[in-house]
Design a protein around this motif. Structure first.
Motif, PDB file in Angstrom:
ATOM      1  N   ASN A 293       0.840  -1.202   0.000  1.00 44.83           N
ATOM      2  CA  ASN A 293       0.000   0.000   0.000  1.00 44.83           C
ATOM      3  C   ASN A 293       0.870   1.244   0.000  1.00 44.83           C
ATOM      4  O   ASN A 293       1.582   1.504   0.977  1.00 44.83           O
ATOM      5  CB  ASN A 293      -0.899   0.026   1.247  1.00 44.83           C
ATOM      6  N   ARG A 294       0.805   2.012  -1.088  1.00 41.21           N
ATOM      7  CA  ARG A 294       1.535   3.280  -1.160  1.00 41.21           C
ATOM      8  C   ARG A 294       0.623   4.391  -0.648  1.00 41.21           C
ATOM      9  O   ARG A 294      -0.395   4.688  -1.247  1.00 41.21           O
ATOM     10  CB  ARG A 294       1.943   3.579  -2.611  1.00 41.21           C
ATOM     11  N   GLY A 295       1.006   5.014   0.458  1.00 42.41           N
ATOM     12  CA  GLY A 295       0.173   6.016   1.116  1.00 42.41           C
ATOM     13  C   GLY A 295      -0.032   5.576   2.542  1.00 42.41           C
ATOM     14  O   GLY A 295       0.410   6.243   3.487  1.00 42.41           O
ATOM     15  N   HIS A 296      -0.682   4.436   2.726  1.00 40.74           N
ATOM     16  CA  HIS A 296      -0.738   3.813   4.048  1.00 40.74           C
ATOM     17  C   HIS A 296       0.638   3.269   4.406  1.00 40.74           C
ATOM     18  O   HIS A 296       0.965   3.087   5.584  1.00 40.74           O
ATOM     19  CB  HIS A 296      -1.769   2.675   4.060  1.00 40.74           C
ATOM     20  N   ASN A 297       1.454   3.043   3.365  1.00 48.38           N
ATOM     21  CA  ASN A 297       2.843   2.596   3.513  1.00 48.38           C
ATOM     22  C   ASN A 297       2.937   1.329   4.375  1.00 48.38           C
ATOM     23  O   ASN A 297       3.562   1.314   5.440  1.00 48.38           O
ATOM     24  CB  ASN A 297       3.724   3.708   4.085  1.00 48.38           C
ATOM     25  N   SER A 298       2.294   0.305   3.866  1.00 48.31           N
ATOM     26  CA  SER A 298       2.245  -0.952   4.603  1.00 48.31           C
ATOM     27  C   SER A 298       2.238  -2.140   3.648  1.00 48.31           C
ATOM     28  O   SER A 298       1.993  -2.000   2.450  1.00 48.31           O
ATOM     29  CB  SER A 298       0.975  -1.008   5.455  1.00 48.31           C
TER      30      SER A 298
END
Length: 375
Positions: A293-298
């Motif tokens: 997940n790019r943004g949630h960075n997970s």
């Protein structure tokens, strides 16, 4: 007596040395190197090579090929040849696909047009078929690589048509990846712009794409399909959708028909920020599925049920921004994430029983976007 004791001591030392050498052999078997694709609009110069130790710690080896925007990599010829796309557009309105001889460094073998503008994906099969996905061109390119890694001229192009419902992102075709279907002669092209999977095969005589009976499969409005991962059984696959933050599961019937069977979110229920998934991989035993997940960075972690359904296990922070790509190590013991915007690669130990990830190490790397392990 003294001589006898000296001989005895020497024998003991020799046995101990042999015993101590055994763990080192085991460690070496679990030490892997990997190539790193990057964007070169900053400090990066091209393709880099790194090493992952048996305990998951990372070491930079260095630049092995200077080239522009090598944002996706793949192997051909049993890893003797490395393929790289150059995500740009040239005078002929096409990007570039390059082939390299692998070794301590990379030696350029050939360079050919990819079939469309801004290629973002490349893959090859055992027969030497090379396929590219051209994002801006909205098409799939077809070439061949011979046993020496020499690329043929462009043989055919599958041009996509249509659009989706998301303004500015789905106004036109945007081919994002293309995959060889296991145990089949079909290929599946994933188009974010048309919001569809394009299914076809390759006629090896005419060297042309041939649409399958079921030529296209639509996803939910606004999904924006990007990459996919096949279950080891070859009968189920999962598509990660960039625009609506979901993973859609599909089944493949004995008659090669594709049907949607489920849809899950890649984000926590209480997350209300902006995020866009990127990459997806499944463990070799088929028990766990991972997505970035790019943004949630997970990294989202799912347990795969017997019927192929996905059960959420949890989320693990990538310890960086914009995790565009990640990869499982060849032995499935580690998961490495490339955080593009923070210029770091993070190593996690993977629990094969729970699927959970534990931080091990991180290393700086310029604009990392694609991790390709050697075996």
């Amino acid at each position: 007596m003294i001589k006898r004791n000296i001989v005895l001591i020497a024998s003991i030392l020799m046995i101990a040395a042999c015993q101590n050498s055994k763990p080192k052999t085991s460690v070496n078997q679990n030490t892997y190197s990997f190539f790193l694709g990057t964007y070169t609009d900053g400090d990066s110069k091209g393709i880099y090579k790194l090493k992952m130790e048996a305990d998951g710690h990372l070491k930079m080896i260095g630049l092995v090929a200077e080239t522009a925007n090598p944002s996706f990599l793949a192997f051909a010829n049993n890893q003797k040849t490395l393929l790289s796309i150059s995500e740009l557009v040239r005078d002929n309105n096409m990007g570039i696909v390059e082939s390299y001889q692998t070794g301590d460094s990379l030696k350029l073998i050939s360079c050919k047009p990819s079939g469309g503008a801004h290629p973002c994906f490349v893959t090859a099969n055992d027969a030497g078929v090379v396929l590219t996905a051209n994002y801006t061109g909205g098409n799939i390119g077809y070439l061949k690589a011979d046993e020496n890694g020499e690329l043929s001229d462009l043989l055919d192009v599958q041009q996509h048509t249509g659009s989706g419902t998301v303004v500015d992102r789905q106004d036109q075709p945007h081919a994002h990846s293309v995959w060889f279907q296991p145990n089949s002669n079909h290929i599946i092209a994933v188009d974010l712009g048309t919001n569809e999977l394009w299914i076809s095969s390759i006629d090896s005589v005419s060297n042309q794409f041939v649409p399958a009976n079921q030529a296209k499969v639509s996803l939910a409005d606004g999904a924006g399909p990007r990459h996919l991962a096949f279950h080891p059984n070859g009968k189920i696959f999962y598509v990660i959708n960039e625009l609506d933050n979901t993973i859609t599961s599909f089944s493949i019937s004995d008659h090669e028909e594709v049907s949607m069977i489920g849809n899950v979110s890649t984000l926590p229920a209480d997350f209300d920020g902006v995020s866009n998934p990127a990459d997806i991989h499944i463990s070799k035993d088929g028990k766990f599925l991972y997505g970035s997940n790019r943004g949630h960075n997970s990294i989202v972690i799912f347990e795969v049920q017997e019927n192929g359904a996905l059960k959420l296990v949890g989320h693990e922070s990538t310890r960086g921004d914009h995790p565009r790509n990640f990869s499982l190590s060849p032995d499935d013991k580690f998961l490495l994430v490339a955080n593009k915007n923070t210029n770091n690669i993070v190593s996690f130990k993977r629990d094969s029983v729970t699927g959970m990830l534990t931080f091990v190490d991180e290393i700086k790397a310029p604009s990392p976007v694609c991790i390709l392990f050697q075996q």
